[in-house]
Design a protein around this motif. Structure first.
Motif, PDB file in Angstrom:
ATOM      1  N   VAL A  43      -4.131   4.421   0.956  1.00  0.00           N
ATOM      2  CA  VAL A  43      -4.153   3.580   2.152  1.00  0.00           C
ATOM      3  C   VAL A  43      -5.589   3.123   2.356  1.00  0.00           C
ATOM      4  N   LYS A  45      -8.316   0.948   4.919  1.00  0.00           N
ATOM      5  CA  LYS A  45      -8.502   0.484   6.300  1.00  0.00           C
ATOM      6  C   LYS A  45      -9.812  -0.266   6.433  1.00  0.00           C
ATOM      7  N   TYR A  58      -7.496  -6.149  -2.117  1.00  0.00           N
ATOM      8  CA  TYR A  58      -7.357  -4.707  -2.298  1.00  0.00           C
ATOM      9  C   TYR A  58      -6.354  -4.375  -3.398  1.00  0.00           C
ATOM     10  N   GLY A  59      -6.433  -3.137  -3.889  1.00  0.00           N
ATOM     11  CA  GLY A  59      -5.492  -2.654  -4.878  1.00  0.00           C
ATOM     12  C   GLY A  59      -6.121  -1.622  -5.779  1.00  0.00           C
ATOM     13  N   THR A  65      -4.144  -7.419  -4.481  1.00  0.00           N
ATOM     14  CA  THR A  65      -3.465  -8.229  -3.476  1.00  0.00           C
ATOM     15  C   THR A  65      -4.520  -8.884  -2.596  1.00  0.00           C
ATOM     16  N   VAL A  67      -5.259 -10.999   0.974  1.00  0.00           N
ATOM     17  CA  VAL A  67      -4.732 -11.310   2.305  1.00  0.00           C
ATOM     18  C   VAL A  67      -5.774 -12.174   3.014  1.00  0.00           C
ATOM     19  N   TRP A  75      -7.568  -3.691  10.263  1.00  0.00           N
ATOM     20  CA  TRP A  75      -6.492  -3.960   9.327  1.00  0.00           C
ATOM     21  C   TRP A  75      -6.226  -2.695   8.530  1.00  0.00           C
ATOM     22  N   THR A  76      -4.947  -2.413   8.258  1.00  0.00           N
ATOM     23  CA  THR A  76      -4.556  -1.268   7.435  1.00  0.00           C
ATOM     24  C   THR A  76      -3.575  -1.745   6.381  1.00  0.00           C
ATOM     25  N   SER A  77      -3.798  -1.332   5.148  1.00  0.00           N
ATOM     26  CA  SER A  77      -2.901  -1.711   4.058  1.00  0.00           C
ATOM     27  C   SER A  77      -1.582  -0.966   4.172  1.00  0.00           C
ATOM     28  N   PHE A  91     -11.557  -2.407  -3.007  1.00  0.00           N
ATOM     29  CA  PHE A  91     -11.335  -2.876  -1.648  1.00  0.00           C
ATOM     30  C   PHE A  91     -12.514  -3.743  -1.237  1.00  0.00           C
TER      31      PHE A  91
END
Length: 134
Positions: A43, A45, A58-59, A65, A67, A75-77, A91
Motif C-alpha cells: 500500500v 500513501k 506507482y507500482g 499505474t 493517476v 491519496w492511498t493506493s 512511487f
C-alpha cells in the motif's frame, strides 16, 4: 599483442558480467536477505501539507499505474498483492505547494508496516521513492 588484447577484453567482459549480477542498494528498511512472498500486500500513501497532489505513478518492477487529475491533499493506493518475483516498489508523486514550507510525504507499507518514507518541501514538489522488496 593480440593475446594481451584478448586477455584485456576477456577481463572486461567478465567484470561486466560480475557487475550485472551484483547490486548496490540503499537502506530499504528490510534485512535484504529474504524475498517477500506472493502473499504480501503493498500500500502506498501520499500526504501533503499546504499543497495539492496532481499526479502519481506507482507500482512494482515494470507493473506501473499512472493517476492524474487528483487535486487532493492525500491519496492511498489500492492494496496490491505482490507476486513472489516482485523486487522493487516504485512511487512518484507531483504536487504544487502554496508556500516554500509546503510538504509532500510518500510512504511505502508492506503488510501494514511502514518500510520507506520520503518527504519533499517547496512550491514545486516532485518526490520519488523506491523500496527493495528482496
Amino acid at each position: 599483442m593480440k593475446t594481451r588484447k584478448k586477455k584485456i577484453t576477456s577481463l572486461f567482459v567478465l567484470t561486466m558480467i560480475a557487475l550485472a549480477f551484483t547490486g548496490c542498494s540503499s537502506d530499504d528498511g528490510g534485512s535484504g536477505t529474504t524475498p517477500i512472498a506472493g502473499t504480501h500486500k503493498l500500500v502506498l500513501k501520499a500526504e501533503t501539507s499546504g499543497s495539492t497532489i496532481h499526479h502519481i505513478l506507482y507500482g512494482y518492477d515494470d507493473e506501473m499505474t499512472s493517476v492524474s487529475g487528483i487535486s487532493e491533499t492525500s491519496w492511498t493506493s489500492p492494496e496490491i498483492a505482490l507476486p513472489e518475483s516482485a523486487s522493487v516498489a516504485n512511487f512518484t508523486a507531483n504536487a504544487v505547494g502554496a508556500t516554500d514550507a509546503s510538504t509532500l510525504k510518500l510512504q511505502v507499507f508492506v503488510d501494514g508496516v511502514l518500510k520507506k518514507e520520503e518527504v519533499g518541501t517547496g512550491t514545486i514538489l516532485s518526490v520519488r521513492t523506491r523500496h527493495n522488496l528482496r
